[in-house]
Design a protein around this motif. Sequence first.
Motif, mmCIF file in Angstrom:
data_model
loop_
_atom_site.group_PDB
_atom_site.id
_atom_site.type_symbol
_atom_site.label_atom_id
_atom_site.label_comp_id
_atom_site.label_asym_id
_atom_site.label_seq_id
_atom_site.Cartn_x
_atom_site.Cartn_y
_atom_site.Cartn_z
ATOM 1 N N TYR A 287 3.220 5.743 -3.092
ATOM 2 C CA TYR A 287 3.030 4.537 -2.287
ATOM 3 C C TYR A 287 1.960 4.768 -1.220
ATOM 4 N N SER A 290 -1.385 4.805 -2.849
ATOM 5 C CA SER A 290 -1.833 3.462 -3.213
ATOM 6 C C SER A 290 -2.406 2.705 -2.022
ATOM 7 N N LYS A 291 -1.988 3.106 -0.829
ATOM 8 C CA LYS A 291 -2.503 2.492 0.384
ATOM 9 C C LYS A 291 -3.697 3.253 0.966
ATOM 10 N N GLN A 350 3.698 -3.195 4.644
ATOM 11 C CA GLN A 350 2.443 -3.441 3.937
ATOM 12 C C GLN A 350 1.274 -2.683 4.568
ATOM 13 N N SER A 351 1.475 -2.242 5.805
ATOM 14 C CA SER A 351 0.436 -1.467 6.509
ATOM 15 C C SER A 351 1.050 -0.208 7.113
ATOM 16 N N ASN A 353 -0.069 2.538 7.654
ATOM 17 C CA ASN A 353 -0.957 3.283 8.544
ATOM 18 C C ASN A 353 -0.574 3.071 10.006
#
Length: 391
Positions: A287, A290-291, A350-351, A353
């Motif tokens: 995951y 993928s980001k 979804q973020s 980071n």
Amino acid sequence: MSGPPPTAQEAPAALSSIQHGTLQAPPSPQTHRALRRLHDATPPPLYQPTAASNARRSGVKKPVFSHGHLSLQQIIRDGPNDGDFIGALESARWKVVDEGVKAAEDGMSPLRIYVWLVLLDAPIMSTDEYLALIHRGASPAYAKIRNDTFRTLTTDPLFRRRVSEASLIRLLNAIAWRLHDSKEDERQSSRPGSSHSSIPPRDGVAGSHSGQSQAILEPGVYVQGMNVLAAPFLYAARSEAEAFVAFHSLLTRECPGYIRGAMDGVHRGLALVDKVLAIVDPKLGMYLTSKGLSAEIYAFPSVLTLCACTPPLPEVLRLWDFLFAYGPHLNIVCIVAQLTIMRSQILQSQSPNKLLRSFPQLNADLVKSITISIIKKIPDDVYEEIATHAM
């Protein structure tokens, strides 16, 4: 704090107020003798798992050590019984891992710095030797140091109350001088026909790794981030000289690759964070991939500082007790453990980071427990990479 390091005339007065206004009594001669007896012990082969580590990997509940009936304080204070240096050292390691170091809520412990000095195999160093480095004034790295120190653990009130910026500047400047001296020794010894060709660098790196290449033996330099790595030593120590010798031993014996050249050891460690995460939690690892999130993006401070960048400081100290007993290289696994603690949040974001810009508050016991469970899942070849990545 501004201005150059204390001068030769000012330094003794400055050091007399080392830890915020009071210099605590130095250890007794008995303590020094006990430390020396443990230091003189032949340490386990470099980066070979200790008996405690082997026990944890194999699932054995609790091995029996020769000094197991003694408290950690007794082992450190009195040294080994009947000359059993290895038994005393292994007993101390196990007790640190199994029981921890007793400390107050703020992390302060009269025993901790001596446990660290023993586990890091740090030599006894006189205050005069430390003062001699202070007396030399500004090192070649002084401007870089001054650019770092004012922002060290700025949000940690415990650290700011106990450790002054002047103290941190002196320590880092002294470390920079010692690393500079090692560089000069290396240059002298590498010159053709040099009379110094048989003299090892002053930091002792060559003596520990004589079979490695000259490039590997190259001494390190001051790098940005060392201020945070130095902070727990100053907080835990009873004098700057103690903090210096423990910090210098960590840098030059345990993770010289972190401060050498392009900090290759740190980058190897970051690659291993990705590798270990892919092994123990493939879904989480994929995951993040993928980001577009590799450990290089979010874990650099955690690798370089052995997680000292993640508050609170008392928990950092407890984690370091574990790392110095079990091996500082296992910080890599500790970082993966922190990622697994954040697993649900990361997978739902979804973020991610944004989440990874700052890890949650450190919980040393939880991180240790997960780290030990992860170790058992790591293949031997990957474990060997972890054990040697910082060299």
